[in-house]
Design an enzyme around this catalytic site. Sequence first.
Site, PDB file in Angstrom:
ATOM      1  CG  HIS A 134      -1.607   1.270   1.511  1.00 25.43           C
ATOM      2  ND1 HIS A 134      -2.831   1.782   0.670  1.00 25.43           N
ATOM      3  CD2 HIS A 134      -1.201   2.302   2.500  1.00 25.43           C
ATOM      4  CE1 HIS A 134      -3.084   3.046   1.063  1.00 25.43           C
ATOM      5  NE2 HIS A 134      -1.921   3.302   2.122  1.00 25.43           N
ATOM      6  CG  HIS A 139       1.022   6.690   0.012  1.00 26.78           C
ATOM      7  ND1 HIS A 139      -0.338   7.669  -0.091  1.00 26.78           N
ATOM      8  CD2 HIS A 139       0.568   5.539   0.704  1.00 26.78           C
ATOM      9  CE1 HIS A 139      -1.042   7.279   0.727  1.00 26.78           C
ATOM     10  NE2 HIS A 139      -0.872   6.126   1.137  1.00 26.78           N
ATOM     11  CD  GLU A 180      -4.584   6.478   2.141  1.00 24.70           C
ATOM     12  OE1 GLU A 180      -4.305   5.590   1.062  1.00 24.70           O
ATOM     13  OE2 GLU A 180      -3.626   6.649   2.849  1.00 24.70           O
ATOM     14  CB  SER A 199      -2.824  -0.413  -2.757  1.00 27.99           C
ATOM     15  OG  SER A 199      -3.600   0.166  -1.725  1.00 27.99           O
TER      16      SER A 199
HETATM   17  N1  HBI Z   1       1.004   6.292  10.420  1.00 32.94           N
HETATM   18  N2  HBI Z   1       2.508   4.832   9.031  1.00 32.94           N
HETATM   19  C1  HBI Z   1       1.216   5.600   8.899  1.00 32.94           C
HETATM   20  N3  HBI Z   1       0.625   5.770   7.853  1.00 32.94           N
HETATM   21  C2  HBI Z   1      -0.582   6.540   7.989  1.00 32.94           C
HETATM   22  O1  HBI Z   1      -0.960   6.643   6.845  1.00 32.94           O
HETATM   23  C3  HBI Z   1      -0.822   7.344   9.106  1.00 32.94           C
HETATM   24  C4  HBI Z   1       0.133   7.026  10.179  1.00 32.94           C
HETATM   25  N4  HBI Z   1      -0.486   7.729  11.374  1.00 32.94           N
HETATM   26  C5  HBI Z   1      -1.311   8.689  11.525  1.00 32.94           C
HETATM   27  C6  HBI Z   1      -2.221   8.819  10.293  1.00 32.94           C
HETATM   28  N5  HBI Z   1      -1.911   7.922   9.312  1.00 32.94           N
HETATM   29  C7  HBI Z   1      -3.504   9.546  10.066  1.00 32.94           C
HETATM   30  O2  HBI Z   1      -4.345   9.151  11.119  1.00 32.94           O
HETATM   31  C8  HBI Z   1      -3.339  10.979   9.752  1.00 32.94           C
HETATM   32  O3  HBI Z   1      -3.289  11.374   8.474  1.00 32.94           O
HETATM   33  C9  HBI Z   1      -4.339  11.896  10.691  1.00 32.94           C
HETATM   34 FE    FE Z   2      -1.985   5.233   2.638  1.00 36.81          FE
END
Ligand code: HBI
Ligand code: FE
Length: 291
Positions: A134, A139, A180, A199
Site C-alpha cells: 500500500h 503512494h 487515499e 493498492s
Molecule cells: N502512520 N504509517 C502511518 N501511515 C499513515 O497513513 C498514518 C499514520 N499515522 C497517522 C495517520 N496516518 C492519520 O491518522 C493522519 O493522517 C491523521
Molecule cells: Fe495510505
Amino acid sequence: MKTPLTKTSTSGLRGDYEDAASDFTVAQQWKSYTAEPHARWRRLYANQSRLAERYAAPQFVKGLKRLDCADGIPRFEDANAVLGPATGWQLVAVPGFIPDDHFFDHLAHRRFPVTRWLREEHEFDYLVEPDVFHDFFGHVPMLLDPTIADFLELYGKAGERAMAMGALDMLARIYWYTIEFGLLRTERGLKVFGAGIVSSPGETVFSIEDPDVVRLPFEPVRIMRTAYNIDSYQKTYFVLDSLPQLIDGLVDLDFGPIYESYRDSPPLPAGEILPGETPLRTAQTTGEPTA
Ligand code: HBI
Ligand code: FE
C-alpha cells in the site's frame, strides 16, 4: 492513533516497534525479506499494474514506471535516488501506523513513512493497516508528481493546528478522500489516483465502474464534514478536475473558522447526497485505458 499491532506475520516484521527510533523510523532491513514475500510482491505488482494501466491516472502510471519496482520488494534507498532529484521527497521506513504528530512531522519535512512489512496471501484485496505494498506501490508514484509533492508537505504542516483545535478528524478526511481515495477527471475518462484504491484490485474496479456509488465534485469543506469507512469500499468518492485543484482549493481556505463551525457536530454519513448536489453519472465515468 490506532493501536499498533503486535507481531502476527510469519515474516516477523509486522508491527515490530521495538527497534524504532524516537521519530518512529526503523531500518528497512531489505536483506531480511525472504524469497516468499518478494514473490508475493511480484504477483501483487503484476496484478495491480495491469489494472492501473486501465484505471489509474496518467501521473500514477508514469510515476510507477519510473520506480522500476516490478521484480520484488524495492529498496527504499533506490526509490530515494529517484525521488530526491524529482520532488525532494525521501522515504523513511516505519514499523506500521505511527502517532499522528510524528506522521505529520515527517510529511511537513518531505519524508514519507513507508511500512516495511508485506501483507499475507489472504489480504490481497484490502487490509485496514498500511503495509509496504500500500505505502510504496500506492503512494510513492504520486510523490513524483510536483503538485502532490507540495500538497503532502502542506498537509503535514496543517496537522499541528488541527490537533491543537481538536479538529484532526476534519483534516484527516481531506487526506482520506484525496490522497487515499481520490478520483481524477481526465481526457480519457474518470481515473483513480488515491493510494487506498490503486493498492486494492476490487476497489480499483468498483470506484470507477459501480453505477450507484456516489461520486461528488471535490469540495474541501464538504469533504471535511463527510465521514468515511475504513473497513469496506467507500460509499462516496470525490472527483478532482485536475491535481492542482487540490492546492488551489485549499491554500486560501481559513481552516480555523471552518474547524470551529463543524468540529462539534456529527459528520455527514458517507453515501448521502445533500439537496442541490449532483453526483457524476456512470456514463461520464467510463474511460479508455490510460497507457
Ligand atoms: N502512520 N504509517 C502511518 N501511515 C499513515 O497513513 C498514518 C499514520 N499515522 C497517522 C495517520 N496516518 C492519520 O491518522 C493522519 O493522517 C491523521
Ligand atoms: Fe495510505
